[in-house]
Design a protein around this motif. Structure first.
Motif, PDB file in Angstrom:
ATOM      1  N   LEU A  17      -6.166   6.141  -0.366  1.00 44.96           N
ATOM      2  CA  LEU A  17      -6.372   7.266  -1.033  1.00 44.96           C
ATOM      3  C   LEU A  17      -6.561   7.256  -2.313  1.00 44.96           C
TER       4      LEU A  17
ATOM      5  N   ILE B 150      -7.967   8.216  -5.699  1.00 46.70           N
ATOM      6  CA  ILE B 150      -7.931   9.292  -7.073  1.00 46.70           C
ATOM      7  C   ILE B 150      -8.067   8.800  -8.176  1.00 46.70           C
TER       8      ILE B 150
ATOM      9  N   LEU C 204       1.087  15.282 -10.690  1.00 42.73           N
ATOM     10  CA  LEU C 204       0.127  14.670  -9.221  1.00 42.73           C
ATOM     11  C   LEU C 204       1.379  14.325  -8.908  1.00 42.73           C
TER      12      LEU C 204
ATOM     13  N   LEU D 275       1.678  13.642  -4.632  1.00 42.51           N
ATOM     14  CA  LEU D 275       1.714  12.337  -4.114  1.00 42.51           C
ATOM     15  C   LEU D 275       3.121  11.957  -3.352  1.00 42.51           C
TER      16      LEU D 275
ATOM     17  N   LEU E  21       3.148  13.410   0.534  1.00 42.96           N
ATOM     18  CA  LEU E  21       1.690  12.679   0.648  1.00 42.96           C
ATOM     19  C   LEU E  21       2.196  11.399   1.405  1.00 42.96           C
ATOM     20  N   MET E  22       3.839  10.882   0.609  1.00 42.82           N
ATOM     21  CA  MET E  22       4.126   9.802   0.646  1.00 42.82           C
ATOM     22  C   MET E  22       5.270   9.830   1.975  1.00 42.82           C
TER      23      MET E  22
ATOM     24  N   ILE F 133      -2.309   4.423  -1.808  1.00 40.83           N
ATOM     25  CA  ILE F 133      -2.602   5.369  -2.817  1.00 40.83           C
ATOM     26  C   ILE F 133      -2.910   4.489  -4.087  1.00 40.83           C
TER      27      ILE F 133
ATOM     28  N   VAL G   4      -4.310   5.689  -8.237  1.00 37.84           N
ATOM     29  CA  VAL G   4      -4.541   6.781  -8.957  1.00 37.84           C
ATOM     30  C   VAL G   4      -5.051   5.842 -10.444  1.00 37.84           C
TER      31      VAL G   4
ATOM     32  N   GLN H 238      -8.560  12.456   1.984  1.00 40.61           N
ATOM     33  CA  GLN H 238      -8.996  13.195   1.076  1.00 40.61           C
ATOM     34  C   GLN H 238      -8.932  14.498   1.043  1.00 40.61           C
TER      35      GLN H 238
ATOM     36  N   PHE I 227      -4.680  15.934   0.755  1.00 43.68           N
ATOM     37  CA  PHE I 227      -4.833  15.704  -0.421  1.00 43.68           C
ATOM     38  C   PHE I 227      -5.008  17.133  -1.203  1.00 43.68           C
TER      39      PHE I 227
ATOM     40  N   SER J  54      -2.915  19.851  -0.126  1.00 42.41           N
ATOM     41  CA  SER J  54      -1.283  19.568  -0.761  1.00 42.41           C
ATOM     42  C   SER J  54      -1.812  20.288  -2.495  1.00 42.41           C
TER      43      SER J  54
END
Length: 299
Positions: free
Chosen positions: A93, A95, A106, A110, A113-114, A122, A124, A284, A287, A290
């Motif tokens: 991912l 971003i 974030l 994140l 999501l982890m 990920i 960023v 995506q 994400f 979320s």
């Protein structure tokens, strides 16, 4: 016409030399020249023009180039999407985010999501909004989280994640703590710690000053949002900051804040941005989902 030939068109416009194009593609120079001639034969018109040791695009070449850029980018995007679908062990991912959401929005998203996707990698990329918009338009990024007023852009979708307010912050022992009504000119006379030019909070502070006919006493400019908060406390100064970004300090009592008085610029917030022609991958979309459920406004 195949992707390789279109890649050559894109790279010829970039480098202007067949040798550099060959090096970029890992091909021999005669091979690149062969594909260039083959493409011209296929389309029935000259596409390339040699001049003073450089290779330029003809008018027809430039007409093809604008489509070649899009097709090559879409092919790369399709390849990345398929690879992510084929193997969940390699889900990635990428971003983009401006400074305030990168620091204060974030991390909670994140972290969630982890836990849901322990195999996910990920990345960023932090940049200012202008750079992020360009990276979205050029397809270097699929998604970006922006902070600001939610201005409309022709090629991008913007979805508001959460509202936010830019507020005045100061040390917890500052006299403003005990004042309910503060005049704009009182604030202007305080030493100001400013965000660096180009940031949304700097634009907000400058716009507020202009709308209220004020000249701010700028003492220090900082690129780091966290440094702004620390220097406000240590320097007995004031600054404009995201209210969401000071949630921890408000809870601990290490910062004071007040709503800015006077004429106010447009209220800001956090936004998810993506190209209108971009189809989100499953990760995506996860994400994006979320973002709306992991954060709530503070009172």
């Amino acid at each position: 016409m195949n992707i390789l030939k279109l890649q050559i068109v894109v790279l010829i416009e970039k480098y202007k030399k067949v040798t550099d194009v060959a090096s970029e593609l890992g091909l021999k120079q005669p091979t690149v020249s062969f594909h260039m001639k083959s493409l011209e034969s296929e389309l029935g018109t000259p596409l390339f023009l040699s001049r003073s040791g450089r290779v330029l695009l003809t008018e027809a070449g430039h007409a093809l180039h604008q489509y070649a850029v899009r097709i090559v980018a879409l092919a790369s995007e399709a390849e990345r999407s398929v690879k992510q679908t084929v193997s969940r062990s390699k889900v990635k991912l990428d971003i983009g985010a401006s400074a305030i959401p990168a620091a204060y929005l974030l991390p909670a998203v994140l972290a969630k999501l982890m836990q849901q996707y322990p195999e996910m990698e990920i990345t960023v990329s932090e940049a200012d909004e202008r750079a992020l918009r360009e990276r979205l338009r050029s397809r270097e990024l699929g998604l970006a989280v922006l902070y600001g007023g939610g201005q409309a852009y022709e090629s991008l979708h913007l979805k508001k994640i959460i509202d936010d307010e830019a507020v005045l912050i100061f040390p917890p022992e500052h006299p403003f703590v005990y004042m309910n009504d503060i005049a704009p000119d009182q604030i202007a006379r305080e030493p100001w710690i400013q965000h660096a030019p180009g940031s949304r909070l700097r634009e907000f502070a400058d716009s507020w000053a202009e709308l209220n006919s004020l000249h701010l006493w700028n003492k220090v400019e900082l690129h780091s949002a966290e440094a702004v908060k620390r220097l406000v406390v240590q320097g007995n100064a004031v600054a404009v900051f995201s209210k969401i970004g000071i949630a921890a300090e408000l809870e601990s009592g290490s910062l004071g804040y007040r709503h800015l008085p006077g004429i106010m610029p447009e209220r800001g917030g956090f936004y998810l941005a993506w190209r209108k022609d971009h189809a989100m991958t499953a990760i995506q979309q996860a994400f994006a989902d979320s973002l709306g459920s992991s954060f709530h406004p503070i009172s």
